[in-house]
Design a protein around this motif. Structure first.
Motif, PDB file in Angstrom:
ATOM      1  N   UNK A   1       0.827  -1.217   0.000  1.00 52.25           N
ATOM      2  CA  UNK A   1       0.000   0.000   0.000  1.00 52.25           C
ATOM      3  C   UNK A   1       0.855   1.258   0.000  1.00 52.25           C
ATOM      4  N   UNK A   2       1.986   1.194   0.701  1.00 52.28           N
ATOM      5  CA  UNK A   2       2.820   2.383   0.842  1.00 52.28           C
ATOM      6  C   UNK A   2       3.961   2.423  -0.166  1.00 52.28           C
ATOM      7  N   UNK A   3       4.000   1.402  -1.033  1.00 44.92           N
ATOM      8  CA  UNK A   3       5.062   1.369  -2.040  1.00 44.92           C
ATOM      9  C   UNK A   3       6.453   1.210  -1.446  1.00 44.92           C
ATOM     10  N   UNK A   4       6.548   0.509  -0.321  1.00 47.25           N
ATOM     11  CA  UNK A   4       7.857   0.331   0.327  1.00 47.25           C
ATOM     12  C   UNK A   4       8.372  -1.081   0.054  1.00 47.25           C
ATOM     13  N   UNK A   5       9.664  -1.204  -0.205  1.00 48.42           N
ATOM     14  CA  UNK A   5      10.233  -2.549  -0.284  1.00 48.42           C
ATOM     15  C   UNK A   5      11.018  -2.893   0.982  1.00 48.42           C
ATOM     16  N   UNK A   6      11.081  -1.959   1.940  1.00 45.66           N
ATOM     17  CA  UNK A   6      11.714  -2.229   3.235  1.00 45.66           C
ATOM     18  C   UNK A   6      10.697  -1.995   4.352  1.00 45.66           C
ATOM     19  N   UNK A   7      10.938  -2.616   5.492  1.00 50.57           N
ATOM     20  CA  UNK A   7      10.068  -2.387   6.648  1.00 50.57           C
ATOM     21  C   UNK A   7      10.558  -1.133   7.362  1.00 50.57           C
ATOM     22  N   UNK A   8      10.055   0.005   6.898  1.00 47.38           N
ATOM     23  CA  UNK A   8      10.484   1.298   7.429  1.00 47.38           C
ATOM     24  C   UNK A   8       9.785   1.580   8.761  1.00 47.38           C
ATOM     25  N   UNK A   9      10.185   2.680   9.403  1.00 49.59           N
ATOM     26  CA  UNK A   9       9.542   3.076  10.663  1.00 49.59           C
ATOM     27  C   UNK A   9       8.047   3.300  10.463  1.00 49.59           C
ATOM     28  N   UNK A  10       7.673   3.848   9.292  1.00 56.72           N
ATOM     29  CA  UNK A  10       6.245   4.114   9.070  1.00 56.72           C
ATOM     30  C   UNK A  10       5.482   2.805   8.894  1.00 56.72           C
ATOM     31  N   UNK A  11       6.107   1.805   8.271  1.00 53.59           N
ATOM     32  CA  UNK A  11       5.471   0.484   8.130  1.00 53.59           C
ATOM     33  C   UNK A  11       5.298  -0.150   9.513  1.00 53.59           C
ATOM     34  N   UNK A  12       6.343  -0.045  10.339  1.00 64.31           N
ATOM     35  CA  UNK A  12       6.270  -0.596  11.699  1.00 64.31           C
ATOM     36  C   UNK A  12       5.126   0.061  12.464  1.00 64.31           C
ATOM     37  N   UNK A  13       5.044   1.386  12.362  1.00 58.47           N
ATOM     38  CA  UNK A  13       3.997   2.121  13.066  1.00 58.47           C
ATOM     39  C   UNK A  13       2.607   1.682  12.621  1.00 58.47           C
ATOM     40  N   UNK A  14       2.433   1.538  11.309  1.00 54.79           N
ATOM     41  CA  UNK A  14       1.120   1.138  10.784  1.00 54.79           C
ATOM     42  C   UNK A  14       0.764  -0.279  11.224  1.00 54.79           C
ATOM     43  N   UNK A  15       1.745  -1.182  11.199  1.00 52.18           N
ATOM     44  CA  UNK A  15       1.485  -2.574  11.596  1.00 52.18           C
ATOM     45  C   UNK A  15       1.126  -2.654  13.081  1.00 52.18           C
ATOM     46  N   UNK A  16       1.789  -1.858  13.900  1.00 50.08           N
ATOM     47  CA  UNK A  16       1.466  -1.847  15.333  1.00 50.08           C
ATOM     48  C   UNK A  16       0.076  -1.257  15.564  1.00 50.08           C
ATOM     49  N   UNK A  17      -0.273  -0.234  14.766  1.00 58.15           N
ATOM     50  CA  UNK A  17      -1.600   0.384  14.901  1.00 58.15           C
ATOM     51  C   UNK A  17      -2.691  -0.634  14.602  1.00 58.15           C
ATOM     52  N   UNK A  18      -2.400  -1.567  13.692  1.00 60.21           N
ATOM     53  CA  UNK A  18      -3.357  -2.646  13.352  1.00 60.21           C
ATOM     54  C   UNK A  18      -3.242  -3.820  14.309  1.00 60.21           C
ATOM     55  N   UNK A  19      -2.375  -3.715  15.294  1.00 56.53           N
ATOM     56  CA  UNK A  19      -2.108  -4.816  16.240  1.00 56.53           C
ATOM     57  C   UNK A  19      -1.709  -6.103  15.521  1.00 56.53           C
ATOM     58  N   UNK A  20      -0.883  -5.944  14.500  1.00 57.03           N
ATOM     59  CA  UNK A  20      -0.372  -7.117  13.784  1.00 57.03           C
ATOM     60  C   UNK A  20       0.455  -7.980  14.742  1.00 57.03           C
ATOM     61  N   UNK A  21       0.057  -9.267  14.924  1.00 57.35           N
ATOM     62  CA  UNK A  21       0.715 -10.072  15.963  1.00 57.35           C
ATOM     63  C   UNK A  21       2.208 -10.289  15.722  1.00 57.35           C
ATOM     64  N   UNK A  22       2.622 -10.480  14.472  1.00 62.41           N
ATOM     65  CA  UNK A  22       4.050 -10.681  14.191  1.00 62.41           C
ATOM     66  C   UNK A  22       4.843  -9.423  14.556  1.00 62.41           C
ATOM     67  N   UNK A  23       4.334  -8.270  14.119  1.00 62.04           N
ATOM     68  CA  UNK A  23       5.050  -7.014  14.418  1.00 62.04           C
ATOM     69  C   UNK A  23       5.098  -6.772  15.920  1.00 62.04           C
ATOM     70  N   UNK A  24       3.988  -7.084  16.616  1.00 64.61           N
ATOM     71  CA  UNK A  24       3.959  -6.860  18.069  1.00 64.61           C
ATOM     72  C   UNK A  24       4.988  -7.735  18.795  1.00 64.61           C
ATOM     73  N   UNK A  25       5.064  -9.003  18.387  1.00 60.84           N
ATOM     74  CA  UNK A  25       6.043  -9.905  19.006  1.00 60.84           C
ATOM     75  C   UNK A  25       7.475  -9.463  18.740  1.00 60.84           C
ATOM     76  N   UNK A  26       7.733  -9.134  17.461  1.00 62.36           N
ATOM     77  CA  UNK A  26       9.097  -8.735  17.093  1.00 62.36           C
ATOM     78  C   UNK A  26       9.482  -7.448  17.826  1.00 62.36           C
ATOM     79  N   UNK A  27       8.556  -6.509  17.896  1.00 62.07           N
ATOM     80  CA  UNK A  27       8.831  -5.247  18.597  1.00 62.07           C
ATOM     81  C   UNK A  27       9.082  -5.488  20.083  1.00 62.07           C
TER      82      UNK A  27
END
Lengths: 327, 327
Positions: free
Chosen positions: B217-243
């Motif tokens: 959606x964001x046209x990113x090929x890396x997991x940038x800070x903004x991608x991390x923020x968006x994934x946490x906002x969605x409570x993505x379980x993988x991102x939450x565990x890794x964080x």
């Protein structure tokens, strides 16, 4: 003739004994005394014992206590340097003991108090393997692992006076339990206590080792530095493996310290370093060099054994007292 | 009317871009400019680009380059501060580049060079979350983990100018491979690069995650800070565990730093801290407090997010230049 008020007494207060020495202005040792402390004796009793040990040491140097220029003392645990208070010393079972003030009352001379490891580092820096380099880190390996930092020629106290506790930095997250209640600290991996645990575990699991015989021959119930030295001299495989692992862990710790602080020199002190010398520090240095971030650091940062042995703390306490009191 | 020679330009040289800003005597930002650097371009070319970026920034602030009081610059890697040389910068592919001297030749004004993280810490200390406390450690979490130490109000350079590399201290011996070629460094466990590796591994192993969709959606090929923020906002379980794991590791790192240096404050900077603020630093603080050796430290040592964001480095470079040149 010696001028009055130029003799000082330095004290190293440990968990099981107190060491005192009297020195002249040139830091030549005039007399040394040592006394076991009773486990579980109260703070007041220990302070009185320290006071009488100071008297005895002064007398042995031909002085009365009142004629001393000052007394310097290193004590284990968290010290409030400014107030002269032992805030917390688990080894002694002390909390908030005004050691500096009480001792001054008994003796009637100025008393300067700091952490035992800090004064050990000051001793090595001023009179031993530190040779007064500008930036130095001392790591003392014994029953625990203590550390102290010298920056621009002076002890680096930190904002509460508690800097230098490198023995309680984690190098193996979730690793073995440490005396401090946490896990994976360097002390839990590479102190003499950790080595003893690993040796006993190996023997319990059925490994053959000369260590029980060596302990019996020497009448020791603990794996002391002398037992370690004798076992290594016999090339005991368990002791060699345990030592190699501890040295690897210490190498990582030294590299962590160097990558954080970039000192000119790291001095490894304590009983094992005193007995084994370069046989102890050379393998530590090899691992540390591999873990230095900047390869150029390896050419410049020296890693050496301490040279004052058991006297480092008491001598450092004297040097510190002289600095603090402007003597 | 503004006096001559009071405007300065600060530069933050990164692996992929150069940021410049012009400030007045009160450190108010008058102009900012940014430029991508070409990967693999030679040092000479990059230095010319920096020089023209300084000219452009000065012009945007209404000045000629020759009228600048000085230029401060932060560059990644090992810096020889005294000679103004980038000794080694793997991100730039540089070895022994006399950046300070060359830039001075192009511009005709004094140039002060230091490590990019050191100047970032100086920036936060002087103008940001550091609030000029006496003792401070800055830890910048980005593609790597950088660190810098302020002691008695000044940057702690160490004996070679390489102090503060806490990202390359080992917290998990024999742990995951680090960009530096060693294993188990904090950077290999808790940098954005380490988080990206752990997220990709989890997805590869079949875990469901919103992250691939968010990146698309964001046209990113890396997991940038903004991608991390968006994934946490969605409570993505993988991102939450890794964080959570990364925050635990950073808590251990902060405790190691505090047990070693006993600073008044630890500032956590970098892109993720900038985006997430206290949601990033609060869990780090919780773990750190558990690993402080002296429980009293917990009441006194503050752990806070940085407040200057992307400007910390360039602003710190200006502050440092002013200090060094006595302006």
């Amino acid at each position: 003739m010696a001028r009055k008020k130029e003799i000082m007494v330095g004290i190293d207060l440990g968990g099981t004994s107190v060491k005192a020495l009297a020195v002249n202005r040139k830091n030549s040792v005039l007399a040394t005394e040592k006394k076991k402390t009773e486990a579980g004796s109260n703070a007041k009793g220990v302070i009185q014992e320290i006071a009488s040990l100071v008297e005895k040491t002064a007398k042995a140097a031909g002085m009365k206590v009142k004629a001393l220029a000052a007394v310097g003392i290193g004590a284990p645990g968290a010290i409030d340097v400014r107030r002269g208070v032992v805030v917390e010393a688990p080894n002694l079972g002390w909390k908030n003991v005004p050691l500096g003030g009480e001792l001054k009352k008994y003796l009637g001379v100025p008393v300067v108090l700091d952490n035992d490891v800090n004064v050990g580092v000051i001793g090595e820096h001023a009179l031993g393997a530190g040779e007064r380099v500008d930036g130095l880190v001392g790591i003392f390996v014994g029953t625990g692992i203590g550390g102290g930092i010298i920056s621009k020629g002076e002890i680096y106290e930190g904002s509460n006076g508690w800097a230098g506790e490198v023995g309680h930095t984690v190098i193996l997250m979730d690793g073995p339990a440490c005396s401090c209640g946490r896990r994976g600290c360097a002390e839990a991996l590479a102190s003499r206590t950790a080595m003893e645990r690993d040796v006993r575990d190996a023997i319990k699991s059925g490994r053959k080792s000369a260590i029980p015989r060596i302990m019996k021959e020497r009448g020791k119930d603990r794996i002391t530095s002398s037992v370690i030295q004798a076992a290594l001299a016999e090339k005991d495989p368990v002791m060699m493996e345990v030592m190699e692992r501890a040295q690897y862990c210490l190498g990582i710790l030294v590299a962590n310290v160097v990558n954080t602080l970039d000192p000119e020199r790291v001095v490894i002190g304590g009983g094992i370093a005193e007995r084994l010398g370069k046989d102890f520090t050379n393998p530590i240095r090899r691992t540390a060099y591999e873990y230095f971030l900047h390869p150029q650091t390896a050419k410049r940062t020296q890693i050496v054994p301490g040279s004052l042995g058991d006297n480092a703390g008491a001598l450092g306490a004297v040097v510190l007292a002289r600095q603090r009191l402007g003597l």
